[in-house]
Design an enzyme around this catalytic site. Structure first.
Site: not given
Ligand SMILES: Cc1cc2nc3c(=O)[nH]c(=O)nc-3n(C[C@H](O)[C@H](O)[C@H](O)COP(=O)(O)O)c2cc1C
Length: 330
Positions: A71, A101, A140
């Site tokens: 990632q 994040c 993601k």
């Protein structure tokens, strides 16, 4: 279920990428308990192209971890594309892009979930990475930046159109950080969109076999990703799989098995990171494995302060001797 050509079982369970938690030794134990797909901790694209040691170290993956994704995160399009190519050279099974994040340092700069405020840029970066690497690319992300901008349903389509092979959605906004409850209804809405064809992996607050089953049954997701609940409890993958397969719950793991696990995890951590770092990084896991044992305080302290592998192994033997028959609850 398939991500591009990567064949996974039906209802696969994903280990969430977690900085400082899901290193190779933790991934080793999660795999052992049945994690179907895993990722490295996120790797900074800037760090990678600068040749920063910590970022490069995170690219190291092991054969037994497959399928595994590396990632990456960042906010500079060229750096992200360059980093994706470097990650590809480390030969993972896929490249995952972190647009989720929420940490200030990252999001305020426009990376991670900060990209939710610039969906055009997010889509452009994704498109460029998909074009420039030959491995499958996944993303993601979260529901949106805040309560008033939950853009995920539309964004999911746009991301799919760039050619990504799967999308993971954490059911919170950036503004929520990790607070409140994850809202899975919008994740369900992505799945209801008839234009969507890539697998959708739902994420957020799964901490029991029942919740895992509900996520599949109610929201129709193709996979679920588990993060915090694996911490100190990596056997949750085994518990969930057993429940999905049989409808029955396994008893809590007993102390002797926890001791065996702690020893194996410690040995792996030392093998990968060397004695000192391997032990230091194991400490946070070690004490969690024995949470809830009565009169454990003093032993816990010894366990998390020793720097000698031999001593830690004898403390673990002592734990088995003294608490071996104690009933566990978790
Ligand atoms: C300590 C910690 C570190 C994390 N690091 C990452 C990361 O590197 N990359 C990422 O995509 N998400 C990261 N996350 C988010 C998790 O992958 C996951 O999306 C989130 O914890 C919600 O899932 P959960 O409720 O199952 O924990 C992190 C979360 C925690 C608690």
């Amino acid at each position: 279920m398939k991500i591009a050509d990567i064949q996974l079982r039906e209802k696969p369970l994903f280990l969430a990428p977690m900085e400082d938690v899901t290193d190779a030794s933790f991934r080793y134990v999660c795999k052992k308990f049945g994690a179907d797909m895993m990722y490295t901790e996120f790797v900074s694209s800037d760090g990678l192209i600068r040749d920063a040691r910590k970022s490069l170290e995170k690219l190291v993956i092991y054969e037994y971890e497959r399928p595994i994704g590396i990632q990456i995160y960042g906010h500079i399009p060229e750096a992200m594309t360059e980093a994706a190519k470097m990650a590809e050279a480390a030969k993972p099974d896929l490249i995952d892009i972190n647009f989720g994040c929420p940490v200030n340092k990252i999001a305020k700069r426009g990376a991670g979930s900060g990209m939710m405020r610039e969906p055009d840029k997010m889509v452009a970066i994704t498109e460029s990475i998909v074009k420039n690497v030959s491995l499958p690319v996944t993303v993601k992300t979260r529901l949106g930046w805040d309560e008033d901008s939950k853009i995920i349903v539309e964004l999911a389509e746009r991301l799919q159109d760039t050619g990504i092979s799967a999308l993971t959605v954490h059911g919170r906004t950036r503004a929520q950080m990790y607070k409140g409850e994850a809202d899975w209804t919008l994740i369900g809405k992505i799945k209801e969109n008839p234009r969507m064809r890539i697998p959708i992996i739902g994420n957020g607050d799964i901490a029991s076999p029942e919740q895992a089953k509900e996520a599949f049954d109610r929201f129709g997701v193709d996979g679920i990703m588990i993060g915090r609940a694996t911490f100190g409890h990596p056997w949750i993958f085994r518990e969930i799989r057993h429940y999905l397969d049989t409808g029955e719950k396994l008893p809590p793991m007993d102390v002797p098995e926890r001791v065996r696990l702690a020893k194996e995890h410690l040995a792996k951590s030392i093998e990968i990171k060397g004695e000192r770092v391997g032990i230091l990084e194991m400490r946070r896991h070690l004490s969690c494995y024995f949470k809830g044992l009565p009169d454990f305080k003093e032993t816990r302290l010894k366990l998390v302060t020793s720097l000698s592998p031999d001593e830690i192994y004898s403390i673990l033997d002592y734990i088995e001797e003294r608490w071996g028959d104690t009933e566990t609850t978790l």
